[in-house]
Design an enzyme around this catalytic site. Structure first.
Site, PDB file in Angstrom:
ATOM      1  N   TRP A 127       0.992  -1.341   0.070  1.00  0.00           N
ATOM      2  CA  TRP A 127      -0.216   0.096   0.016  1.00  0.00           C
ATOM      3  C   TRP A 127       0.824   1.236   0.107  1.00  0.00           C
ATOM      4  CZ3 TRP A 127      -2.022   3.176   4.593  1.00  0.00           C
ATOM      5  CH2 TRP A 127      -3.094   3.668   4.108  1.00  0.00           C
ATOM      6  N   ASP A 209      -1.622  -5.998   8.608  1.00  0.00           N
ATOM      7  CA  ASP A 209      -2.839  -5.136   8.316  1.00  0.00           C
ATOM      8  C   ASP A 209      -3.704  -5.761   7.683  1.00  0.00           C
ATOM      9  OD1 ASP A 209      -3.986  -3.014   6.907  1.00  0.00           O
ATOM     10  OD2 ASP A 209      -2.261  -2.122   5.856  1.00  0.00           O
ATOM     11  N   LYS A 244     -13.959  -0.231   5.210  1.00  0.00           N
ATOM     12  CA  LYS A 244     -14.506  -0.992   4.076  1.00  0.00           C
ATOM     13  C   LYS A 244     -15.650  -1.766   4.370  1.00  0.00           C
ATOM     14  CE  LYS A 244     -10.168   0.553   2.544  1.00  0.00           C
ATOM     15  NZ  LYS A 244      -9.953   1.358   1.374  1.00  0.00           N
TER      16      LYS A 244
HETATM   17  C1  LMR Z   1      -6.620   2.805  -0.922  1.00  0.00           C
HETATM   18  O1  LMR Z   1      -5.761   1.925  -0.893  1.00  0.00           O
HETATM   19  O2  LMR Z   1      -7.159   3.156  -1.910  1.00  0.00           O
HETATM   20  C2  LMR Z   1      -7.278   2.792   0.304  1.00  0.00           C
HETATM   21  O3  LMR Z   1      -6.751   2.193   1.257  1.00  0.00           O
HETATM   22  C3  LMR Z   1      -7.504   4.290   0.787  1.00  0.00           C
HETATM   23  C4  LMR Z   1      -6.425   5.094   0.962  1.00  0.00           C
HETATM   24  O4  LMR Z   1      -6.335   5.648   1.927  1.00  0.00           O
HETATM   25  O5  LMR Z   1      -5.253   5.041   0.146  1.00  0.00           O
END
Ligand code: LMR
Length: 394
Positions: A127, A209, A244
């Site tokens: 992420w 996570d 989510k």
């Molecule tokens: C994403 O990866 O799109 C979500 O987790 C929202 C974000 O805050 O990035």
């Protein structure tokens, strides 16, 4: 002195979302940020949430501060949801945090107190915000191999090899419990057992996570990797998000759980979590927490919510299948997407192709090639498939 500030780069996900909002084109489509949409392209308030809110408005008597770690009802419910009913809750220090990101940051800040100059491993890719969050908490961030060369599956051998050769005792390893962000590629349960075993042998700390519980295979099924880790590890950190699965994105509801070897450590761990929170945002927001606690403790709302999670998951699944079929009809094999789980799919499109889709077609995807499958609709599917097929030739 403010003239010394330079412009920070836009966020690679939320920055695109902001650019999308400004785009005047009527046919634009947003497949960037991970937000569930229904087939009409709306992000609905779940019915269970609406009913819980009605109850809260009737019964709530105060907007006074909550305890630093959040209210007991929320904490009890979230412990049960994530850890299951068999767990010895005396071993876990849990706090309501503002979203999953809040949990990651408070968790990392708290760990940094016992791991000064510590090292945090994240998957490559991960992420987009993980690196920044863990670095901000003072950790050195390293990445372990995750994707195979074709970018269509897990490089499991590479992941194990790197962690085994370069991992050190006391290193923290960030793992995505399910629905890996950004790839949607998860280890199998057998592979989880091997990962867990390796980390235990190397005395590395799993930091999980868990942002998409219920979006992979089901609420309980998605927690299985956590049970596997708990068997081998007496200490574990879990960062949950309710953004989510409850559709509570802007209410900012998440949970940090730090599991200790014995209940004797829990008070001290919780006190350190509290002090991390106090010097940051002081205490958590009430409304989203009240919604989650109300739903999970209500005999009618809880099953309604569970079935709404099932419906969201099956819509995402059907959109992913429709995308694969749509691409196949255009002579492109995207069959590898079938093994991916959760909101995201990693299409293999490169940053140039992502730019092309945005500029030429008004279709916004993340530069890594990640698309939010939950943003696809029946009516946009053909247009998206045509555009991706064209982008492949760019
Ligand atoms: C994403 O990866 O799109 C979500 O987790 C929202 C974000 O805050 O990035």
């Amino acid at each position: 002195m403010f003239e010394h500030f330079s412009l920070a780069p836009p966020d690679s996900i939320l920055g695109l979302n902001a650019a999308f909002e400004k785009d005047p084109r009527a046919q634009k489509l947003n497949l960037t940020v991970g937000v569930f949409k229904d087939d009409a392209g709306q992000t609905p308030i779940l019915e269970s949430v609406q009913l819980a809110q009605a109850k809260i408005f009737q019964q709530q008597k105060t907007k006074g501060y909550l305890p630093i770690e959040g209210g007991k009802d929320f904490i009890d419910q979230i412990n049960r949801l994530v850890l299951g009913s068999e767990f010895d809750y005396g071993r876990v220090a849990t706090a309501h945090t503002p979203g999953g990101t809040g949990a990651l940051r408070v968790g990392a800040d708290t760990l940094a107190k016992v791991l000064p100059a510590g090292r945090f491993w994240v998957s490559n890719p991960t992420w987009a915000n993980h690196n920044a969050v863990f670095q901000a908490a003072g950790f050195e961030v390293l990445s372990y191999r995750y994707l195979n060369a074709a970018k269509t599956g897990l490089d499991f051998a590479g992941m194990l090899e790197q962690l085994s050769q370069q991992g050190r005792p006391g290193d923290v390893v960030c793992l995505h419990a399910c629905c890996h962000n950004p790839t949607g590629i998860d280890p199998t349960l057998e592979q989880w057992r091997e990962i867990s075993d390796l980390l235990a042998k190397k005395k590395m700390l799993p930091f999980v996570d868990f942002a998409y519980q219920g979006f992979g295979d089901g609420l309980q099924e998605d927690a299985k990797p956590i049970s596997i880790l708990m068997r081998d590890h007496s200490e574990l950190v879990i960062c949950g998000s309710l953004s989510k699965n409850f559709g509570l994105y802007s209410e900012r509801v998440g949970a940090l759980m730090m599991i200790s070897e014995s209940p004797r450590s829990t008070d001290a761990v919780l006190s350190q979590i509290r002090s991390s929170i106090r010097c940051n945002y002081s205490n958590p927001p009430r409304h989203g927490e009240a919604i989650v606690a109300t739903i999970l403790s209500d005999a009618e709302l809880a099953p309604k919510w569970r079935s709404e999670v099932d419906q969201m998951r099956s819509r995402i699944h059907s959109m992913r299948n429709a995308l694969i079929q749509g691409m196949e009809a255009r002579g492109k094999n995207f069959g590898f997407l079938a093994d991916q789980k959760g909101m995201f799919s990693y299409t293999g499109l490169n940053p140039m192709q992502a730019d092309w889709l945005m500029n030429q077609k008004g279709i916004y995807i993340v530069g890594t090639g990640r698309i939010n499958v939950a943003g696809l609709t029946t009516s946009s599917m053909d247009r998206v498939c045509d555009a991706i097929a064209e982008a492949c030739a760019v």
